[in-house]
Motif scaffolding. Structure first.
Motif, PDB file in Angstrom:
ATOM      1  N   MET A  23       0.639  -1.252  -0.001  1.00  0.00           N
ATOM      2  CA  MET A  23      -0.087  -0.152  -0.044  1.00  0.00           C
ATOM      3  C   MET A  23       0.977   1.335   0.058  1.00  0.00           C
ATOM      4  SD  MET A  23      -3.560  -0.767   0.541  1.00  0.00           S
ATOM      5  CE  MET A  23      -4.255   0.045   1.648  1.00  0.00           C
ATOM      6  N   ASP A  24       2.141   1.119   0.203  1.00  0.00           N
ATOM      7  CA  ASP A  24       3.014   2.419  -0.080  1.00  0.00           C
ATOM      8  C   ASP A  24       2.919   3.279   1.033  1.00  0.00           C
ATOM      9  OD1 ASP A  24       4.234   1.105  -2.495  1.00  0.00           O
ATOM     10  OD2 ASP A  24       2.785   2.291  -3.796  1.00  0.00           O
ATOM     11  N   GLY A  25       2.180   2.783   2.185  1.00  0.00           N
ATOM     12  CA  GLY A  25       2.231   3.862   3.285  1.00  0.00           C
ATOM     13  C   GLY A  25       1.195   4.661   3.271  1.00  0.00           C
ATOM     14  N   TYR A  26       0.124   4.543   2.119  1.00  0.00           N
ATOM     15  CA  TYR A  26      -0.941   5.266   2.391  1.00  0.00           C
ATOM     16  C   TYR A  26      -2.428   4.329   2.499  1.00  0.00           C
ATOM     17  CZ  TYR A  26       2.195   8.416   0.122  1.00  0.00           C
ATOM     18  OH  TYR A  26       3.042   9.479   0.125  1.00  0.00           O
ATOM     19  N   PHE A  27      -3.410   4.919   2.994  1.00  0.00           N
ATOM     20  CA  PHE A  27      -4.699   4.279   3.206  1.00  0.00           C
ATOM     21  C   PHE A  27      -5.786   5.354   3.009  1.00  0.00           C
ATOM     22  CE2 PHE A  27      -6.441   5.596   7.064  1.00  0.00           C
ATOM     23  CZ  PHE A  27      -5.238   5.920   7.648  1.00  0.00           C
ATOM     24  N   VAL A  28      -6.855   4.742   2.594  1.00  0.00           N
ATOM     25  CA  VAL A  28      -8.181   5.461   2.466  1.00  0.00           C
ATOM     26  C   VAL A  28      -9.213   4.784   3.001  1.00  0.00           C
ATOM     27  CG1 VAL A  28      -9.944   6.478   0.956  1.00  0.00           C
ATOM     28  CG2 VAL A  28      -7.501   6.669   0.435  1.00  0.00           C
ATOM     29  N   HIS A  29      -9.922   5.142   4.104  1.00  0.00           N
ATOM     30  CA  HIS A  29     -11.242   4.515   4.633  1.00  0.00           C
ATOM     31  C   HIS A  29     -12.385   5.332   4.296  1.00  0.00           C
ATOM     32  CE1 HIS A  29     -13.055   2.131   7.472  1.00  0.00           C
ATOM     33  NE2 HIS A  29     -14.033   3.112   7.940  1.00  0.00           N
ATOM     34  N   PHE A  30     -13.485   4.698   3.757  1.00  0.00           N
ATOM     35  CA  PHE A  30     -14.644   5.460   3.557  1.00  0.00           C
ATOM     36  C   PHE A  30     -15.716   4.812   4.653  1.00  0.00           C
ATOM     37  CE2 PHE A  30     -12.974   5.439  -0.422  1.00  0.00           C
ATOM     38  CZ  PHE A  30     -12.814   6.759  -0.829  1.00  0.00           C
ATOM     39  N   LEU A  31     -16.483   5.699   5.236  1.00  0.00           N
ATOM     40  CA  LEU A  31     -17.365   5.268   6.342  1.00  0.00           C
ATOM     41  C   LEU A  31     -18.910   5.713   5.830  1.00  0.00           C
ATOM     42  CD1 LEU A  31     -18.025   4.219   9.152  1.00  0.00           C
ATOM     43  CD2 LEU A  31     -17.689   6.564  10.127  1.00  0.00           C
ATOM     44  N   ALA A  32     -19.622   4.726   5.692  1.00  0.00           N
ATOM     45  CA  ALA A  32     -20.887   4.983   5.210  1.00  0.00           C
ATOM     46  C   ALA A  32     -21.867   3.928   5.758  1.00  0.00           C
ATOM     47  CB  ALA A  32     -21.095   4.954   3.647  1.00  0.00           C
ATOM     48  N   PRO A  33     -22.693   4.680   7.007  1.00  0.00           N
ATOM     49  CA  PRO A  33     -23.420   3.843   7.630  1.00  0.00           C
ATOM     50  C   PRO A  33     -24.569   3.271   6.745  1.00  0.00           C
ATOM     51  CG  PRO A  33     -23.340   5.786   8.602  1.00  0.00           C
ATOM     52  CD  PRO A  33     -22.547   6.092   7.287  1.00  0.00           C
ATOM     53  N   GLU A  34     -25.195   1.859   7.018  1.00  0.00           N
ATOM     54  CA  GLU A  34     -26.166   1.534   6.189  1.00  0.00           C
ATOM     55  C   GLU A  34     -27.462   1.813   6.436  1.00  0.00           C
ATOM     56  OE1 GLU A  34     -25.605  -2.953   5.770  1.00  0.00           O
ATOM     57  OE2 GLU A  34     -23.407  -2.655   5.608  1.00  0.00           O
ATOM     58  N   GLY A  35     -28.374   1.898   5.602  1.00  0.00           N
ATOM     59  CA  GLY A  35     -29.800   2.126   5.813  1.00  0.00           C
ATOM     60  C   GLY A  35     -30.120   3.634   6.080  1.00  0.00           C
ATOM     61  N   ILE A  36     -29.302   4.564   6.038  1.00  0.00           N
ATOM     62  CA  ILE A  36     -29.418   5.884   6.138  1.00  0.00           C
ATOM     63  C   ILE A  36     -29.272   6.557   4.850  1.00  0.00           C
ATOM     64  CG2 ILE A  36     -28.577   8.162   7.331  1.00  0.00           C
ATOM     65  CD1 ILE A  36     -27.435   6.318   9.780  1.00  0.00           C
ATOM     66  N   GLU A  37     -30.183   7.548   4.268  1.00  0.00           N
ATOM     67  CA  GLU A  37     -29.908   8.234   3.261  1.00  0.00           C
ATOM     68  C   GLU A  37     -28.769   9.323   3.376  1.00  0.00           C
ATOM     69  OE1 GLU A  37     -31.499   8.465   0.393  1.00  0.00           O
ATOM     70  OE2 GLU A  37     -32.276   6.395   0.810  1.00  0.00           O
ATOM     71  N   PRO A  38     -27.717   9.353   2.298  1.00  0.00           N
ATOM     72  CA  PRO A  38     -26.857  10.201   2.409  1.00  0.00           C
ATOM     73  C   PRO A  38     -27.358  11.792   2.468  1.00  0.00           C
ATOM     74  CG  PRO A  38     -26.617   8.807   0.331  1.00  0.00           C
ATOM     75  CD  PRO A  38     -28.024   8.704   1.230  1.00  0.00           C
ATOM     76  N   MET A  39     -26.605  12.581   3.367  1.00  0.00           N
ATOM     77  CA  MET A  39     -26.934  13.866   3.561  1.00  0.00           C
ATOM     78  C   MET A  39     -25.958  14.818   2.589  1.00  0.00           C
ATOM     79  SD  MET A  39     -27.541  14.008   7.736  1.00  0.00           S
ATOM     80  CE  MET A  39     -27.181  15.468   7.887  1.00  0.00           C
ATOM     81  N   PRO A  40     -26.541  15.931   2.102  1.00  0.00           N
ATOM     82  CA  PRO A  40     -25.573  16.881   1.620  1.00  0.00           C
ATOM     83  C   PRO A  40     -24.413  17.084   2.236  1.00  0.00           C
ATOM     84  CG  PRO A  40     -27.965  17.485   1.417  1.00  0.00           C
ATOM     85  CD  PRO A  40     -27.777  16.464   2.434  1.00  0.00           C
ATOM     86  N   MET A  41     -23.347  17.408   1.815  1.00  0.00           N
ATOM     87  CA  MET A  41     -21.863  17.545   2.614  1.00  0.00           C
ATOM     88  C   MET A  41     -21.573  19.133   1.944  1.00  0.00           C
ATOM     89  SD  MET A  41     -20.084  14.020   2.443  1.00  0.00           S
ATOM     90  CE  MET A  41     -20.237  13.799   0.715  1.00  0.00           C
ATOM     91  N   ASP A  42     -20.715  19.513   3.137  1.00  0.00           N
ATOM     92  CA  ASP A  42     -19.788  20.801   2.910  1.00  0.00           C
ATOM     93  C   ASP A  42     -18.425  20.092   2.965  1.00  0.00           C
ATOM     94  OD1 ASP A  42     -22.138  22.311   2.793  1.00  0.00           O
ATOM     95  OD2 ASP A  42     -21.779  23.146   4.849  1.00  0.00           O
ATOM     96  N   ILE A  43     -17.642  20.251   1.613  1.00  0.00           N
ATOM     97  CA  ILE A  43     -16.427  19.612   1.425  1.00  0.00           C
ATOM     98  C   ILE A  43     -15.398  20.552   1.643  1.00  0.00           C
ATOM     99  CG2 ILE A  43     -15.084  17.891   0.290  1.00  0.00           C
ATOM    100  CD1 ILE A  43     -17.969  16.743  -0.863  1.00  0.00           C
ATOM    101  N   ILE A  44     -14.480  20.570   2.332  1.00  0.00           N
ATOM    102  CA  ILE A  44     -13.188  21.516   2.334  1.00  0.00           C
ATOM    103  C   ILE A  44     -12.052  20.762   1.819  1.00  0.00           C
ATOM    104  CG2 ILE A  44     -11.734  23.087   3.580  1.00  0.00           C
ATOM    105  CD1 ILE A  44     -13.878  23.609   5.611  1.00  0.00           C
TER     106      ILE A  44
END
Length: 100
Positions: free
Chosen positions: A1-22
């Motif tokens: 993995m060359d020392g990098y990782f990404v983790h996505f957290l998405a709870p099941e059964g919940i509609e996605p909410m609009p995000m403010d992304i910086i």
């Protein structure tokens, strides 16, 4: 993995909410060409995944902070294109000592 990782957290059964992304982008001299190319490629893919109901804010830093826009903007197709143009035009250079 060359020392990098990404983790996505998405709870099941919940509609996605609009995000403010910086997005905070390092454009200092230490980024060099390869790292800057990787940053730009990653940002293109990430911006493709931003949903229209989300809002984005992009800043880049070296010795000072630089802003694509002074406030959050809606992730409309036009704003995504404009933000991609901004990211593609970022050049690395300068130091990381951020002045007040």
């Amino acid at each position: 993995m060359d020392g990098y990782f990404v983790h996505f957290l998405a709870p099941e059964g919940i509609e996605p909410m609009p995000m403010d992304i910086i997005f905070v982008l390092d454009k200092s001299g230490s980024m060099g060409r390869t790292k800057m190319d990787q940053l730009k490629e990653s940002m293109m893919k990430i911006l493709d995944d931003v949903k229209a109901e989300d809002k984005i804010f992009i800043m880049a830093f070296e010795s000072s902070m630089l802003y694509w826009n002074q406030e959050f903007v809606q992730a409309t197709p036009e704003n995504i294109i404009a933000s991609k143009n901004y990211v593609n035009n970022i050049k690395s250079g300068g130091g990381k000592k951020i002045s007040k």
